[in-house]
Design a protein around this motif. Sequence first.
Motif, PDB file in Angstrom:
ATOM      1  N   ASN D 128      21.400   3.020 -20.784  1.00 44.04           N
ATOM      2  CA  ASN D 128      20.658   1.830 -20.720  1.00 44.04           C
ATOM      3  C   ASN D 128      19.587   1.795 -19.766  1.00 44.04           C
ATOM      4  O   ASN D 128      18.525   1.351 -20.018  1.00 44.04           O
ATOM      5  CB  ASN D 128      21.547   0.832 -20.402  1.00 44.04           C
ATOM      6  CG  ASN D 128      20.757  -0.639 -20.707  1.00 44.04           C
ATOM      7  OD1 ASN D 128      20.076  -0.680 -21.704  1.00 44.04           O
ATOM      8  ND2 ASN D 128      21.232  -1.696 -19.815  1.00 44.04           N
ATOM      9  N   ARG D 129      19.749   2.176 -18.585  1.00 42.88           N
ATOM     10  CA  ARG D 129      18.733   2.299 -17.476  1.00 42.88           C
ATOM     11  C   ARG D 129      17.654   3.528 -17.821  1.00 42.88           C
ATOM     12  O   ARG D 129      16.553   3.131 -17.808  1.00 42.88           O
ATOM     13  CB  ARG D 129      19.581   3.048 -16.047  1.00 42.88           C
ATOM     14  CG  ARG D 129      18.564   2.645 -14.864  1.00 42.88           C
ATOM     15  CD  ARG D 129      19.561   3.225 -13.731  1.00 42.88           C
ATOM     16  NE  ARG D 129      19.482   4.840 -13.780  1.00 42.88           N
ATOM     17  CZ  ARG D 129      18.417   5.737 -13.764  1.00 42.88           C
ATOM     18  NH1 ARG D 129      17.257   5.263 -13.637  1.00 42.88           N
ATOM     19  NH2 ARG D 129      18.727   7.084 -14.057  1.00 42.88           N
ATOM     20  N   GLN D 130      18.146   4.425 -18.504  1.00 37.98           N
ATOM     21  CA  GLN D 130      17.201   5.615 -18.993  1.00 37.98           C
ATOM     22  C   GLN D 130      16.522   5.031 -19.976  1.00 37.98           C
ATOM     23  O   GLN D 130      15.091   5.485 -20.102  1.00 37.98           O
ATOM     24  CB  GLN D 130      17.869   6.899 -19.265  1.00 37.98           C
ATOM     25  CG  GLN D 130      18.312   7.497 -17.822  1.00 37.98           C
ATOM     26  CD  GLN D 130      19.265   9.138 -18.422  1.00 37.98           C
ATOM     27  OE1 GLN D 130      18.740   9.537 -19.458  1.00 37.98           O
ATOM     28  NE2 GLN D 130      20.066   9.426 -17.629  1.00 37.98           N
ATOM     29  N   PHE D 131      17.111   4.183 -20.932  1.00 38.55           N
ATOM     30  CA  PHE D 131      16.413   3.934 -22.048  1.00 38.55           C
ATOM     31  C   PHE D 131      15.657   2.603 -21.978  1.00 38.55           C
ATOM     32  O   PHE D 131      15.700   1.753 -22.900  1.00 38.55           O
ATOM     33  CB  PHE D 131      17.151   3.874 -23.450  1.00 38.55           C
ATOM     34  CG  PHE D 131      17.328   5.462 -23.756  1.00 38.55           C
ATOM     35  CD1 PHE D 131      16.422   5.607 -24.864  1.00 38.55           C
ATOM     36  CD2 PHE D 131      18.251   6.021 -23.507  1.00 38.55           C
ATOM     37  CE1 PHE D 131      16.500   7.015 -25.410  1.00 38.55           C
ATOM     38  CE2 PHE D 131      18.111   7.311 -24.035  1.00 38.55           C
ATOM     39  CZ  PHE D 131      17.434   7.807 -24.888  1.00 38.55           C
ATOM     40  N   ASP D 132      15.420   2.071 -20.787  1.00 40.87           N
ATOM     41  CA  ASP D 132      14.562   0.603 -20.622  1.00 40.87           C
ATOM     42  C   ASP D 132      15.228  -0.568 -21.160  1.00 40.87           C
ATOM     43  O   ASP D 132      14.678  -1.271 -21.733  1.00 40.87           O
ATOM     44  CB  ASP D 132      13.336   0.828 -21.370  1.00 40.87           C
ATOM     45  CG  ASP D 132      12.370   1.765 -20.667  1.00 40.87           C
ATOM     46  OD1 ASP D 132      12.551   2.280 -19.463  1.00 40.87           O
ATOM     47  OD2 ASP D 132      11.765   2.582 -21.633  1.00 40.87           O
ATOM     48  N   ASN D 133      16.651  -0.404 -20.851  1.00 41.10           N
ATOM     49  CA  ASN D 133      17.531  -1.675 -21.279  1.00 41.10           C
ATOM     50  C   ASN D 133      17.519  -1.747 -22.663  1.00 41.10           C
ATOM     51  O   ASN D 133      17.915  -3.004 -22.881  1.00 41.10           O
ATOM     52  CB  ASN D 133      16.903  -3.062 -20.476  1.00 41.10           C
ATOM     53  CG  ASN D 133      17.147  -2.865 -18.752  1.00 41.10           C
ATOM     54  OD1 ASN D 133      18.189  -2.358 -18.422  1.00 41.10           O
ATOM     55  ND2 ASN D 133      16.099  -3.162 -18.182  1.00 41.10           N
TER      56      ASN D 133
END
Lengths: 409, 409, 409, 409
Positions: D128-133
């Motif tokens: 989620n962090r890597q994919f901008d939430n």
Amino acid sequence: MVNKKKIVNDPVYGFINIPTELLYDLIEHPYFQRLRRIKQLGLTHFVYPAAHHTRFQHALGAMYLTGEAISVLRSKEHDITPDEAEAVMIAILLHDIGHGPFSHALEHTIAGQLSHEELSLLFMHELNRQFDNRLEMAIAVFENKYPKRFLYQLVSGQLDMDRLDYLRRDSFFTGVTEGVIGSDRIIKMLNIVDDNLVVDAKGIYSVEKFLIARRLMYWQVYLHKTVIAAEQLLLKILHRAKKLAGQGEDLFGPPWLRYFLYAPGEPAASELLEQFARLDDNDIVTSAKVWMDHPDPILSTLCKQLLHRELFRIELQNEPFAEEYIMEKTMEFRSASGLDEQDARYFVFTDHISNNLYNTGDEEIKILTNRGVLVDIGQASDILNFPVLSKTVTKYFLCYPKKNTIHWR
Amino acid sequence: MVNKKKIVNDPVYGFINIPTELLYDLIEHPYFQRLRRIKQLGLTHFVYPAAHHTRFQHALGAMYLTGEAISVLRSKEHDITPDEAEAVMIAILLHDIGHGPFSHALEHTIAGQLSHEELSLLFMHELNRQFDNRLEMAIAVFENKYPKRFLYQLVSGQLDMDRLDYLRRDSFFTGVTEGVIGSDRIIKMLNIVDDNLVVDAKGIYSVEKFLIARRLMYWQVYLHKTVIAAEQLLLKILHRAKKLAGQGEDLFGPPWLRYFLYAPGEPAASELLEQFARLDDNDIVTSAKVWMDHPDPILSTLCKQLLHRELFRIELQNEPFAEEYIMEKTMEFRSASGLDEQDARYFVFTDHISNNLYNTGDEEIKILTNRGVLVDIGQASDILNFPVLSKTVTKYFLCYPKKNTIHWR
Amino acid sequence: MVNKKKIVNDPVYGFINIPTELLYDLIEHPYFQRLRRIKQLGLTHFVYPAAHHTRFQHALGAMYLTGEAISVLRSKEHDITPDEAEAVMIAILLHDIGHGPFSHALEHTIAGQLSHEELSLLFMHELNRQFDNRLEMAIAVFENKYPKRFLYQLVSGQLDMDRLDYLRRDSFFTGVTEGVIGSDRIIKMLNIVDDNLVVDAKGIYSVEKFLIARRLMYWQVYLHKTVIAAEQLLLKILHRAKKLAGQGEDLFGPPWLRYFLYAPGEPAASELLEQFARLDDNDIVTSAKVWMDHPDPILSTLCKQLLHRELFRIELQNEPFAEEYIMEKTMEFRSASGLDEQDARYFVFTDHISNNLYNTGDEEIKILTNRGVLVDIGQASDILNFPVLSKTVTKYFLCYPKKNTIHWR
Amino acid sequence: MVNKKKIVNDPVYGFINIPTELLYDLIEHPYFQRLRRIKQLGLTHFVYPAAHHTRFQHALGAMYLTGEAISVLRSKEHDITPDEAEAVMIAILLHDIGHGPFSHALEHTIAGQLSHEELSLLFMHELNRQFDNRLEMAIAVFENKYPKRFLYQLVSGQLDMDRLDYLRRDSFFTGVTEGVIGSDRIIKMLNIVDDNLVVDAKGIYSVEKFLIARRLMYWQVYLHKTVIAAEQLLLKILHRAKKLAGQGEDLFGPPWLRYFLYAPGEPAASELLEQFARLDDNDIVTSAKVWMDHPDPILSTLCKQLLHRELFRIELQNEPFAEEYIMEKTMEFRSASGLDEQDARYFVFTDHISNNLYNTGDEEIKILTNRGVLVDIGQASDILNFPVLSKTVTKYFLCYPKKNTIHWR
């Protein structure tokens, strides 16, 4: 060369080998060839359009599974002579040879009080005569008079090759894939203890699954509402035709169908066999098509309903229908059709079906535990509710015409 | 509730959805319901006992594949309106509605010079009339008069949904699993270029395999010696029956079969349709069974041969049979049977079959290369011998009775 | 009890029986158990995610088909003694035992110039020693030194049980259902003439279909662009690792992998076998994962590409790539990466593959015509272009990094 | 072009479409790619040799079924937005991403007290962090915090898409065809009432069959004696390795495996994730192979047993084993091996397994009767013994070395 002719393609098992000359000759006999013209599931194709498979295929399939079972039992050091193997394969091959048109649907309607099993036996005795008494042992097995009782259980029992084949085959052709059973695994688990066909302990889950698949097939296929509605319609057509015949009305039909429609009493076995051996699904369908134009409005209407697939509406429930409700439906129909009470019963009627036919009289499936003890599946399986499973389930149905029935002419 | 009725179980594809009301109503129409009583592969079940599947199933299957093809083409950004989608599905659903009993076997024998395609068109026009002209676009597609030509190609072409379904379905029900084609993969590779249905480059191997599978099915199933022998027997029965009818002999049969047997000339289309719409496989079988007892020994013998599966012996070769050989076989039979030369031709005869019917007039399958160019499959595939593949193959056969034919009575 | 252990579940054929004690003991041997850890199709699962089946399964499957073929041949009155049957089953069981990690992908890279067939033979001789010379006949069959030559052809030929199994199995597990071949039908058509394995005339269409299915599998699976790209990447990793090892760099890895990486020359057979018998797919994957952190940027980058599935872009064509184009791609990469020409070749390179390996040296498949004459399939089949089919097909490929390759850390 | 990459071949369902960019990118992420190297059924391939399928395939399959379920629910007029559809598909895709090597076998052994579900959630938050939430909604669904509760039930419930896929897939790859469930039929019967996923009345038999098939798979596959024996062996190896690591012994292994073996306490989530994301089946196998030569005789013996498939003998029963019997087996082993009591416990030990893990906490499956009322399956089905079915079954096992264990060197 000869061998090649004896391999049959079967979509269910791949290739079926016909192992002996006698089996081959029996299959070639017109009595057996007739089964090509008897659908295994009667009018079920009204609901499952691919269900056109025949008694012929089923009988070959059951013979194949019996051969497989014999191999397994022999590999477990049980003695089965070549003659016994052939006898049990003949018995299973011919076990349904007495089926009339549309299999179960018209049983008892055409050949009086004779069940298809009794007719099968008549056929077997006649074939035995024609084949110089070479079916003696097969008949003994079929009638459970042969010393090795487990052979009979392969033909007729709670887990016989008949059931294994028809469940798998009917699942295959209806497309109800959930009904598919692991016939090969069950057969691999068969064993014999004290002359009884039993199942090795690790086969218990396969047996449970077999029982559940069978139940699923019952409710999803064999007792499907629309299938019942179609079969009831066919029954009403035959009843009406018989009644008209009894009144001297002329009815189109091949001689053997007319023989049964106009038959005054119980015929002699030999005559009955001769006529019955000619009769098949085609005769009923062609005659019903002609009867669509019969002057009797009841017969013609029923036949149009069948051919145009304008089936009865059908209600199903666990208790008998209330008299008032039946009356109400009858009156509705009578006022619309102008028929009197008696004639209205061809169109508005109630009856019941029960599936105990498939259980009573059978013995429990025995499981051979790892410790070598035999226990009933009902004890061995803690998961299935056997009292419920073995109880006769009775369903009451009420049929009446759909409102929107418009006849095509 | 309504929705549930519109899903059909099919062993080949699982579930078939009937997408529109009009399609549903057409399926329910007695004209279409008749296809339940026409076997897809005629007498092929004499060799492959499970081949009892019907034109009804095939038509539904072809409709299903057409729906799949439409989805794929739409996903590749080709515009197909809902009306066009329904039209092409109607066209494929009804493309075989004009088939008579036993599909191809009796074509041209019953309804004179009319092919099943012409009869299908007659049926479509009549249905169009009954359904308030709602089949106009479907008929235009069927006749290749609709602007978007690729819709026609889905219905009729070298790679149409008809062929995709029948190859897969016939493989399934005969149990000749090698004929199974990857219909889903081929459909995934369909595309449209310049209003032509084409195949994406990476589909070339699937097309090759489709062509080889089709060839395999031809030789293993459609042109199987025993199947030809059975169909020729059926043809001879009809020819003899027509001849006897022409001589004023009385022949058992439902009115519509008698209509075609006794028909003096070419009937009016409407009358023909009315009679034809009643005719199906059952009528032929039941009548042939009755004709087993007909006083004409030729008709009765031929019918017994069919019903007891005592088929002709058949020889197949690439050249016409030598006159002397035919004469030899004829004389042998004449001296055994006492028949004169003309009558002996019902039992000893030669003819040819050719499979060009399935190729001529069709256009080449086009492959869309990775560079966006269209090439014929014949060019794109270096492995298949296309000149040979597209050449008309003619096989000559000679039929004569088996020596060991003994009639069962 | 003992028997039960000897039946193995196989999704492809159902149940596989292990017919003799010796076969069972060979399967249990750690040499053979190693095949559980060698994927049949190397890195193909990068494209077909279910293709994780192993050499172990394939070897069992080929043994099963061999047993089926023996039954068929015996039923056609050909004499095969129990010892011969066991020998040919051992030969086929062990035919691939010399495969290294990722099957073909790393052949010649790890064990020097030895092919997997030579390694298989080394293993067989060692097993023969361990099993008191009981594999003598199997080795003779494998080396085509046994008098009955057809036994060898079952193991190695144009239509051997190896190919029949791998085509069917690879189709099954990749999900490329079109590659499925009718192995049971082909086997039913096998025969022996003059000590040669031949195919009965009516099997010709099945053989055609087998050849087309094989071709389809080649282009769709075995020579799939992405699969080649992945295998080339794996090769480059091993090459780089070997180079670094040669330079004395320390590389993580189990001893046997290090043995092959650091091996100075050709090792003695016994030592090679001992090390090779420990090596499998797991060692390569685990080491490559560790090497992702190796200080050598070439090795670490290549390993990251493999593990993160950032494969090379690959172009395929029929002619060698133009020098200028290769130079162009190389320069592009060099300017982006700063690598010198030699090192750049790990990332930009061209090579070719050809599928003649699978044809040359093999003899033509013979068809036994109905008149008892043997003809080559190339003559018997008019539809397949055999000159093309048997020609060595060479494809040139050019690999270079995808532009959008971003490493995850 | 882009589209083509997004279709995946799957032998179970045919083709799987990856419907959105985000789903595609998640699948390409190294976290998810790791699942290609985690077998779905751990060491089950020791018994069912084809069971090499991976968590990767299962996750794709469960995503596919979820897409099918969404289509069915939408066709029944239930509102599911495109965002919700993607969210639930992400949730199911990632539900098993936290599985360690050999799936369940080593759970709790490697990453301390963290279950695979907790690890999955850690992975999801990192992604989620890597994919901008963009995984917020998916996480909410996964944690049952999203308002539409039925979405959660698709991911995790008595009849979720996880179970439907793994039962069908595990049956397919083990070859235990009886475990095959009609996932398409069950999905067609799904419905939503009061935000609850329920089953339409006519689906009751399919649910019964699903439950029975699941039970069959438990006893025939998941809790197969030999599978348990193999997994226990693997556990003992890890325990011994951890113990030796704790004593400062040097153990071969990739850094991340050593990280977990030598880990002093509970690590920080981010560090744990980084290491865990590298770990897979290969590391365990390669290390165990190296450990076969470790000086510690316990570790080396256990590893040899695993690699050479010389599994423990295992006894299973419903009650705990008697102390005397355990003692007897222990003493036998001790006198043969010379090990002390503590060390002997690696080879002779008892424990229990119970299958309540798969039931507790789940809610009952609800059936929507024809009258629109919801009833528990336990009430709706009269045939299954639900008290028994839902009871925790505990089986006690006792492992000890086979007498005939001879090590191959």
